[in-house]
Structure formats: C-alpha cells, structure tokens
Design a protein around this motif. Sequence first.
Motif, PDB file in Angstrom:
ATOM      1  N   GLU A   5       0.872  -1.173   0.000  1.00 19.01           N
ATOM      2  CA  GLU A   5       0.000   0.000   0.000  1.00 19.01           C
ATOM      3  C   GLU A   5       0.912   1.227   0.000  1.00 19.01           C
ATOM      4  OE1 GLU A   5      -3.338  -0.217  -0.265  1.00 19.01           O
ATOM      5  OE2 GLU A   5      -3.029  -2.394  -0.334  1.00 19.01           O
ATOM      6  N   ILE A   6       0.848   2.018  -1.068  1.00 21.82           N
ATOM      7  CA  ILE A   6       1.696   3.202  -1.180  1.00 21.82           C
ATOM      8  C   ILE A   6       0.836   4.428  -1.474  1.00 21.82           C
ATOM      9  CG2 ILE A   6       3.753   1.910  -1.891  1.00 21.82           C
ATOM     10  CD1 ILE A   6       3.211   2.798  -4.772  1.00 21.82           C
ATOM     11  N   THR A   7       1.400   5.583  -1.194  1.00 18.93           N
ATOM     12  CA  THR A   7       0.760   6.850  -1.543  1.00 18.93           C
ATOM     13  C   THR A   7       1.639   7.532  -2.569  1.00 18.93           C
ATOM     14  OG1 THR A   7      -0.196   7.051   0.660  1.00 18.93           O
ATOM     15  CG2 THR A   7      -0.088   9.058  -0.663  1.00 18.93           C
ATOM     16  N   LEU A   8       1.012   8.020  -3.629  1.00 21.03           N
ATOM     17  CA  LEU A   8       1.707   8.751  -4.689  1.00 21.03           C
ATOM     18  C   LEU A   8       1.259  10.207  -4.612  1.00 21.03           C
ATOM     19  CD1 LEU A   8       1.192   6.196  -7.603  1.00 21.03           C
ATOM     20  CD2 LEU A   8       3.120   6.368  -6.021  1.00 21.03           C
ATOM     21  N   VAL A   9       2.226  11.130  -4.600  1.00 25.45           N
ATOM     22  CA  VAL A   9       1.940  12.553  -4.435  1.00 25.45           C
ATOM     23  C   VAL A   9       2.565  13.319  -5.596  1.00 25.45           C
ATOM     24  CG1 VAL A   9       2.209  14.561  -2.914  1.00 25.45           C
ATOM     25  CG2 VAL A   9       2.019  12.262  -1.925  1.00 25.45           C
ATOM     26  N   ASN A  10       1.802  14.256  -6.163  1.00 26.04           N
ATOM     27  CA  ASN A  10       2.350  15.154  -7.167  1.00 26.04           C
ATOM     28  C   ASN A  10       3.310  16.097  -6.441  1.00 26.04           C
ATOM     29  OD1 ASN A  10       2.743  17.577  -8.713  1.00 26.04           O
ATOM     30  ND2 ASN A  10       1.017  16.996 -10.004  1.00 26.04           N
ATOM     31  N   LEU A  11       4.605  15.926  -6.660  1.00 28.98           N
ATOM     32  CA  LEU A  11       5.621  16.682  -5.915  1.00 28.98           C
ATOM     33  C   LEU A  11       5.571  18.165  -6.252  1.00 28.98           C
ATOM     34  CD1 LEU A  11       7.810  16.437  -3.799  1.00 28.98           C
ATOM     35  CD2 LEU A  11       9.455  16.069  -5.633  1.00 28.98           C
ATOM     36  N   LEU A  53      -3.350  12.622 -10.849  1.00 27.76           N
ATOM     37  CA  LEU A  53      -2.270  13.381 -10.211  1.00 27.76           C
ATOM     38  C   LEU A  53      -1.875  14.618 -11.015  1.00 27.76           C
ATOM     39  CD1 LEU A  53       0.061  10.536  -8.878  1.00 27.76           C
ATOM     40  CD2 LEU A  53      -1.559  11.940  -7.594  1.00 27.76           C
ATOM     41  N   GLY A  54      -2.364  14.731 -12.256  1.00 28.35           N
ATOM     42  CA  GLY A  54      -2.031  15.887 -13.083  1.00 28.35           C
ATOM     43  C   GLY A  54      -0.566  15.961 -13.442  1.00 28.35           C
ATOM     44  N   LEU A  55       0.017  14.815 -13.773  1.00 26.09           N
ATOM     45  CA  LEU A  55       1.455  14.749 -14.050  1.00 26.09           C
ATOM     46  C   LEU A  55       1.757  15.063 -15.513  1.00 26.09           C
ATOM     47  CD1 LEU A  55       2.118  11.505 -12.045  1.00 26.09           C
ATOM     48  CD2 LEU A  55       2.804  13.823 -11.386  1.00 26.09           C
ATOM     49  N   ALA A  56       2.829  15.795 -15.731  1.00 25.07           N
ATOM     50  CA  ALA A  56       3.255  16.158 -17.083  1.00 25.07           C
ATOM     51  C   ALA A  56       4.206  15.113 -17.648  1.00 25.07           C
ATOM     52  CB  ALA A  56       3.948  17.514 -17.054  1.00 25.07           C
ATOM     53  N   SER A  57       4.119  14.909 -18.955  1.00 23.37           N
ATOM     54  CA  SER A  57       5.065  14.018 -19.638  1.00 23.37           C
ATOM     55  C   SER A  57       6.417  14.706 -19.710  1.00 23.37           C
ATOM     56  CB  SER A  57       4.578  13.698 -21.047  1.00 23.37           C
ATOM     57  OG  SER A  57       3.429  12.906 -20.988  1.00 23.37           O
ATOM     58  N   LEU A  58       7.456  13.980 -19.306  1.00 20.02           N
ATOM     59  CA  LEU A  58       8.814  14.516 -19.326  1.00 20.02           C
ATOM     60  C   LEU A  58       9.569  14.098 -20.572  1.00 20.02           C
ATOM     61  CD1 LEU A  58       9.681  13.701 -15.601  1.00 20.02           C
ATOM     62  CD2 LEU A  58       8.918  15.900 -16.541  1.00 20.02           C
ATOM     63  N   ARG A  59       9.335  12.850 -20.993  1.00 19.31           N
ATOM     64  CA  ARG A  59      10.031  12.296 -22.156  1.00 19.31           C
ATOM     65  C   ARG A  59       9.418  10.941 -22.482  1.00 19.31           C
ATOM     66  NH1 ARG A  59      12.737  11.944 -17.593  1.00 19.31           N
ATOM     67  NH2 ARG A  59      13.613   9.985 -16.855  1.00 19.31           N
ATOM     68  N   LYS A  60       9.821  10.368 -23.601  1.00 16.89           N
ATOM     69  CA  LYS A  60       9.435   9.012 -23.984  1.00 16.89           C
ATOM     70  C   LYS A  60      10.621   8.093 -23.699  1.00 16.89           C
ATOM     71  CE  LYS A  60       5.416   9.448 -26.320  1.00 16.89           C
ATOM     72  NZ  LYS A  60       4.211   8.736 -26.000  1.00 16.89           N
TER      73      LYS A  60
END
Length: 115
Positions: A5-11, A53-60
């Motif tokens: 069980e983990i929590t993921l946070v938009n840093l 989480l509204g995360l942006a793509s950084l790269r492929k």
Amino acid sequence: MVTAEITLVNLEDKLLAKNNVIPDSKVRKINVTALVDSGAYFLAINENIKEQLGLASLRKVPAALANNTVVNLDMVGPIEVLFENRTATVDAMVLPGRSEVLLGSIPMEAMDVLV
C-alpha cells in the motif's frame, strides 16, 4: 506475489503548497496497491493515475513488456512515493489503460526497502 500500500503525491503540488501558493488540500495524491516487482526498474503507473495526479510528460522511454515487445512509454513526474515511514522522489513510466501499478527496484532502493 507481494503487494504494498503506497501513496503517490504530485511533488510539484507539494512544493507549491509548501510555498503557500496553493492550500495543502489542493495537493493531488492517491493511495494505491502496487505490485512489488523487483524485475522492473521504475515505478509504473497507469493513464488514470497520471490524470488524477495531473502529471506532465517529461520524455518518452523504451520499455520491454512482459511479452518481450518493446514500446515507447511516457515518463512522468516528479512523484513522491510514500511507504510506511519511507519516501522516495521518482519519475514513473505510464502503462496503457488501467494497468496495475508496479513498484520497481529504483524506488525500492531509494526507500531502502527489500522484497
């Protein structure tokens, strides 16, 4: 099979809250059950979690799937991973659809946890 069980946070959200740009209540985070996969290197999330989480793509990045096909996947981040009293800051590969979350060796090593 081992799960955690983990929590993921938009840093980025967390840093904005720390600097009083947004309230703490606006920091996007999600609790998930992740398959602990020492055969995977990275944290792997699905498209739904990326959106939540509204995360942006950084790269492929190229990734070898379980069936040995190689595909290019989005790498997103930064994400803070919380497991019990441990944390790590990582980027994550985005698997298609509603794929299961995988906790790979890099975030496990960063949190100093073993399977």
